[in-house]
Design a protein around this motif. Structure first.
Motif, PDB file in Angstrom:
ATOM      1  N   LEU A  96       0.810  -1.225   0.000  1.00 17.46           N
ATOM      2  CA  LEU A  96       0.000   0.000   0.000  1.00 17.46           C
ATOM      3  C   LEU A  96       0.845   1.279   0.000  1.00 17.46           C
ATOM      4  N   TYR A 130      -0.465   4.425  -1.451  1.00 18.89           N
ATOM      5  CA  TYR A 130      -1.677   4.964  -0.832  1.00 18.89           C
ATOM      6  C   TYR A 130      -1.372   5.243   0.643  1.00 18.89           C
ATOM      7  N   THR A 164      -4.236   5.067   3.347  1.00 21.28           N
ATOM      8  CA  THR A 164      -4.737   3.693   3.474  1.00 21.28           C
ATOM      9  C   THR A 164      -3.707   2.792   4.135  1.00 21.28           C
TER      10      THR A 164
END
Length: 235
Positions: free
Chosen positions: A100, A103, A106
């Motif tokens: 991730l 991101y 996130t």
């Protein structure tokens, strides 16, 4: 390795109730021992000998027959469960981060969520009273990793193309180990025959060790890959 002459070993019915956790292992139980006696058992053959030498955390299997009795046993089992949970937790955090990394928000949420799930898993594992309960404590961690691997497979997450297969194999081996231990195969089919070697608990240890090796290989792939990767710049 088993080179010393040990004490007279016990049958299942002669060993304390808290050590009778597998009624398909019929012989080879160590008598209740002092600290020195438990250490000495590293060097003679008994039904925990194979478990000791196929385990990453040897304290539980080495000292489970300590003269302190059930309180010592319960403490050692809890420490063993904490160790297993920490391997699951710390081993997965870098996987979450790399998957991730493009991101950031996130990623932070996922790291915090997995840490909370792991803390809950540790609590459940250390308070469970059966192998089934202890295995169930790891289910949410496993499901979280499955979602993570699915995210990679769909192309939304990032990471080395070679590591996903290794991480999937890691989890399959760990799950197989847990199921073998729960099912008590192969001793279920021939009680007494596997008292010393190749019983379900030893098989589980070997599968878990192989799982950790695959996790290591997967991380090496990811760490080599990340050196040359940059997240795309969003317009």
């Amino acid at each position: 390795m088993a080179c010393l002459h040990g004490p007279r070993l016990l049958n299942l019915e002669k060993t304390p109730p808290h050590l009778q956790f597998n009624d398909l292992i019929l012989t080879g139980y160590r008598p209740i021992s002092t600290f020195q006696g438990c250490i000495r058992s590293l060097f003679y053959l008994h039904n925990e000998f194979g478990n000791i030498y196929t385990h990453g955390n040897v304290l539980y299997h080495t000292f489970m027959n300590h003269e302190g009795g059930e309180p010592i046993y319960d403490t050692l089992l809890s420490l063993d469960m904490v160790g297993v949970c920490l391997v699951n937790t710390l081993g997965c955090l870098p996987i979450i981060y790399i998957t991730l990394m493009c991101y950031p928000g996130t990623c932070i949420l996922a790291l915090l969520s997995y840490s909370l799930i792991s803390a809950w898993g540790i609590l459940c594992a250390t308070t469970a009273r059966s192998n089934y309960g202890r295995l169930r404590a790891f289910i949410w961690q496993a499901l979280f990793r499955v979602l993570l691997f699915l995210f990679r497979w769909l192309g939304d997450g990032v990471g080395s193309p070679a590591s996903l297969r290794l991480f999937f194999t890691m989890d399959m081996l760990a799950i197989m180990g847990g199921l073998v231990n729960l099912s008590r195969v192969p001793e279920r089919f021939s009680p007494g025959l596997f008292d010393y070697w190749c019983n379900s608990h030893q098989i589980m240890h070997v599968l878990v060790i192989c799982s950790i090796i695959y996790m290591h290989w997967g991380m090496l792939e990811d760490l080599a890959w990340i050196k040359t990767f940059q997240c795309p710049v969003l317009e």
